[in-house]
Design a protein around this motif. Structure first.
Motif, PDB file in Angstrom:
ATOM      1  N   TYR A   1       0.828  -1.200   0.000  1.00  0.00           N
ATOM      2  CA  TYR A   1       0.000   0.000   0.000  1.00  0.00           C
ATOM      3  C   TYR A   1       0.870   1.261   0.000  1.00  0.00           C
ATOM      4  N   VAL A   2       1.962   1.214   0.762  1.00  0.00           N
ATOM      5  CA  VAL A   2       2.879   2.356   0.798  1.00  0.00           C
ATOM      6  C   VAL A   2       3.594   2.527  -0.547  1.00  0.00           C
ATOM      7  N   LEU A   3       4.017   1.416  -1.127  1.00  0.00           N
ATOM      8  CA  LEU A   3       4.853   1.492  -2.333  1.00  0.00           C
ATOM      9  C   LEU A   3       4.042   1.626  -3.622  1.00  0.00           C
ATOM     10  N   GLU A   4       2.851   1.038  -3.632  1.00  0.00           N
ATOM     11  CA  GLU A   4       2.082   0.979  -4.881  1.00  0.00           C
ATOM     12  C   GLU A   4       0.747   1.708  -4.810  1.00  0.00           C
ATOM     13  N   GLY A   5       0.308   2.024  -3.592  1.00  0.00           N
ATOM     14  CA  GLY A   5      -1.028   2.591  -3.460  1.00  0.00           C
ATOM     15  C   GLY A   5      -2.071   1.492  -3.534  1.00  0.00           C
ATOM     16  N   ASP A   6      -3.255   1.866  -3.924  1.00  0.00           N
ATOM     17  CA  ASP A   6      -4.376   0.944  -3.979  1.00  0.00           C
ATOM     18  C   ASP A   6      -4.154  -0.105  -5.074  1.00  0.00           C
ATOM     19  N   LEU A   7      -4.302  -1.375  -4.720  1.00  0.00           N
ATOM     20  CA  LEU A   7      -4.065  -2.430  -5.713  1.00  0.00           C
ATOM     21  C   LEU A   7      -5.348  -2.899  -6.395  1.00  0.00           C
ATOM     22  N   SER A   8      -6.439  -2.152  -6.251  1.00  0.00           N
ATOM     23  CA  SER A   8      -7.677  -2.668  -6.830  1.00  0.00           C
ATOM     24  C   SER A   8      -7.547  -2.726  -8.349  1.00  0.00           C
ATOM     25  N   VAL A   9      -8.256  -3.677  -8.921  1.00  0.00           N
ATOM     26  CA  VAL A   9      -8.011  -4.078 -10.309  1.00  0.00           C
ATOM     27  C   VAL A   9      -8.565  -3.082 -11.334  1.00  0.00           C
ATOM     28  N   VAL A  10      -9.502  -2.249 -10.915  1.00  0.00           N
ATOM     29  CA  VAL A  10     -10.002  -1.185 -11.794  1.00  0.00           C
ATOM     30  C   VAL A  10     -10.097   0.118 -10.999  1.00  0.00           C
ATOM     31  N   ASP A  11     -10.031   1.226 -11.697  1.00  0.00           N
ATOM     32  CA  ASP A  11     -10.260   2.506 -11.029  1.00  0.00           C
ATOM     33  C   ASP A  11     -11.735   2.585 -10.649  1.00  0.00           C
ATOM     34  N   ARG A  12     -11.969   3.095  -9.472  1.00  0.00           N
ATOM     35  CA  ARG A  12     -13.338   3.130  -8.989  1.00  0.00           C
ATOM     36  C   ARG A  12     -14.175   4.168  -9.746  1.00  0.00           C
ATOM     37  N   ILE A  13     -15.367   3.755 -10.121  1.00  0.00           N
ATOM     38  CA  ILE A  13     -16.315   4.698 -10.726  1.00  0.00           C
ATOM     39  C   ILE A  13     -17.221   5.173  -9.583  1.00  0.00           C
ATOM     40  N   PRO A  14     -17.439   6.481  -9.459  1.00  0.00           N
ATOM     41  CA  PRO A  14     -18.341   6.948  -8.401  1.00  0.00           C
ATOM     42  C   PRO A  14     -19.702   6.270  -8.549  1.00  0.00           C
ATOM     43  N   LEU A  15     -20.245   5.788  -7.426  1.00  0.00           N
ATOM     44  CA  LEU A  15     -21.491   5.016  -7.478  1.00  0.00           C
ATOM     45  C   LEU A  15     -22.604   5.742  -8.227  1.00  0.00           C
ATOM     46  N   LYS A  16     -22.664   7.059  -8.066  1.00  0.00           N
ATOM     47  CA  LYS A  16     -23.730   7.825  -8.709  1.00  0.00           C
ATOM     48  C   LYS A  16     -23.623   7.799 -10.221  1.00  0.00           C
ATOM     49  N   ALA A  17     -22.371   7.726 -10.718  1.00  0.00           N
ATOM     50  CA  ALA A  17     -22.151   7.770 -12.163  1.00  0.00           C
ATOM     51  C   ALA A  17     -22.209   6.388 -12.801  1.00  0.00           C
ATOM     52  N   GLU A  18     -22.358   5.374 -11.978  1.00  0.00           N
ATOM     53  CA  GLU A  18     -22.246   4.003 -12.466  1.00  0.00           C
ATOM     54  C   GLU A  18     -23.498   3.579 -13.243  1.00  0.00           C
ATOM     55  N   THR A  19     -23.301   2.970 -14.418  1.00  0.00           N
ATOM     56  CA  THR A  19     -24.444   2.425 -15.163  1.00  0.00           C
ATOM     57  C   THR A  19     -24.794   1.047 -14.576  1.00  0.00           C
ATOM     58  N   PRO A  20     -26.003   0.531 -14.877  1.00  0.00           N
ATOM     59  CA  PRO A  20     -26.366  -0.811 -14.379  1.00  0.00           C
ATOM     60  C   PRO A  20     -25.371  -1.885 -14.840  1.00  0.00           C
ATOM     61  N   LEU A  21     -24.860  -1.761 -16.064  1.00  0.00           N
ATOM     62  CA  LEU A  21     -23.872  -2.714 -16.565  1.00  0.00           C
ATOM     63  C   LEU A  21     -22.585  -2.655 -15.733  1.00  0.00           C
ATOM     64  N   GLN A  22     -22.156  -1.432 -15.450  1.00  0.00           N
ATOM     65  CA  GLN A  22     -20.926  -1.264 -14.671  1.00  0.00           C
ATOM     66  C   GLN A  22     -21.098  -1.793 -13.254  1.00  0.00           C
ATOM     67  N   ALA A  23     -22.300  -1.602 -12.698  1.00  0.00           N
ATOM     68  CA  ALA A  23     -22.566  -2.110 -11.348  1.00  0.00           C
ATOM     69  C   ALA A  23     -22.499  -3.636 -11.337  1.00  0.00           C
ATOM     70  N   LEU A  24     -23.040  -4.235 -12.392  1.00  0.00           N
ATOM     71  CA  LEU A  24     -23.017  -5.697 -12.490  1.00  0.00           C
ATOM     72  C   LEU A  24     -21.577  -6.213 -12.547  1.00  0.00           C
ATOM     73  N   LEU A  25     -20.752  -5.585 -13.364  1.00  0.00           N
ATOM     74  CA  LEU A  25     -19.358  -6.032 -13.483  1.00  0.00           C
ATOM     75  C   LEU A  25     -18.603  -5.821 -12.174  1.00  0.00           C
ATOM     76  N   ARG A  26     -18.933  -4.736 -11.495  1.00  0.00           N
ATOM     77  CA  ARG A  26     -18.286  -4.507 -10.190  1.00  0.00           C
ATOM     78  C   ARG A  26     -18.624  -5.645  -9.229  1.00  0.00           C
ATOM     79  N   GLN A  27     -19.928  -6.005  -9.183  1.00  0.00           N
ATOM     80  CA  GLN A  27     -20.342  -7.043  -8.230  1.00  0.00           C
ATOM     81  C   GLN A  27     -19.819  -8.420  -8.613  1.00  0.00           C
ATOM     82  N   GLN A  28     -19.828  -8.718  -9.918  1.00  0.00           N
ATOM     83  CA  GLN A  28     -19.493 -10.078 -10.344  1.00  0.00           C
ATOM     84  C   GLN A  28     -17.999 -10.279 -10.588  1.00  0.00           C
ATOM     85  N   LEU A  29     -17.279  -9.185 -10.858  1.00  0.00           N
ATOM     86  CA  LEU A  29     -15.870  -9.344 -11.206  1.00  0.00           C
ATOM     87  C   LEU A  29     -14.927  -8.579 -10.282  1.00  0.00           C
TER      88      LEU A  29
END
Lengths: 139, 141
Positions: free
Chosen positions: A81-109
């Protein structure tokens, strides 16, 4: 999907430090030699690790770094975390801006992947890595 | 450790397609409209997906794109590998020649990167487009 040299070399140097410190300061030069890593990279990584409180440094001759905490209480997750920062696999999309498709991929992947990665790095301590290193290098 | 916008858009577009009737070609404009993906960007992505055999193109007035019917089990991993240049978190997972430090056989961090990479790819390879498409169809209804 890349771990940078800072993360790669910084983690190796922390393992080296855990093995060679024994309560004394270890110079970055000696870590760089043993690990075949350029000193420049290490200076960069260690200034971040020092700022985060994982190592303490002393300048001057006989100076160097040592671990500020028990290696059994430092996880790979904390170091990365110190050396690389957040290791999450995709950049987070703000929940408000998220489409239903994007929400599905977030939950399933993306969330299952992040949870899987977290399980690996949060469960592995610097002590585990140092012991594995000793075994592999017959120290 | 990121899957790029390209990878995400590819999955959004293909999940949308997998939620539709299987044998009807879909117009790329419809996909762009329904997903909000810029058309130009989608065309580039579909070019790659066609090249890799994941999509097939049907010509003619009712033409468009189809998920390759010869590949019923396309996984998320297949899609991501088709559009991303490289999904390994470190190059030394590809081969020994990529090790920059000459310590390949005794490198513990390489084993850690492998565990991380496996943690990512086991999800990517375990989810099919069909299951995503079905889940999306259910969500919409």
């Amino acid at each position: 999907m890349k771990i940078s040299t800072k993360g790669r070399y910084g983690l190796r140097a922390m393992i080296d430090l855990a093995i060679h410190s024994n309560g004394e300061f270890v110079s970055l030069g000696s870590i760089a030699r043993r690990q075949n890593i350029s000193l420049n990279y290490l200076e960069h990584a260690f200034s971040a690790l020092k700022k985060a409180g994982f190592v303490t440094g002393m300048s001057g001759s006989g100076g160097g770094y040592m671990l500020a905490e028990d290696p059994a209480s430092i996880t790979v997750q904390m170091i990365l975390y110190v050396l690389e920062g957040d290791l999450s696999v995709v950049d987070r999309i703000p929940l408000k801006a998220e489409t239903p498709l994007q929400a599905l991929l977030r939950q399933q992947l993306w969330e299952p992947i992040n949870a899987n990665v977290k399980e690996v790095i949060a469960m592995t301590t610097l002590k585990d890595m140092a012991e594995e290193y000793k075994k592999m290098n017959k120290l | 450790m990121k899957i790029s916008t390209k990878g995400r858009y590819a999955l959004e577009a293909l999940t949308y397609m997998a939620s539709l009737e299987k044998d009807t070609p879909v117009n790329i404009r419809e996909i762009a409209d329904q997903t909000g993906i810029p058309l130009k960007y989608l065309e580039q992505i579909f070019f790659r997906l066609r090249k890799s055999g994941i999509l097939v193109a049907k010509r003619g007035p009712s033409g468009g794109f189809l998920l390759n019917p010869a590949l019923p089990q396309i996984t998320v991993g297949d899609v991501v590998r088709a559009v991303e240049t490289d999904i390994k978190p470190v190059v030394c997972l590809k081969s020994r020649e990529h090790c920059e430090s000459g310590i390949y056989d005794t490198c513990v961090t390489r084993l850690l990167w492998k565990r991380i990479s496996d943690a990512v790819e086991s999800v990517l390879d375990g989810v099919t487009l069909q299951s995503l498409g079905d889940a999306y169809k259910e969500k919409k209804s």
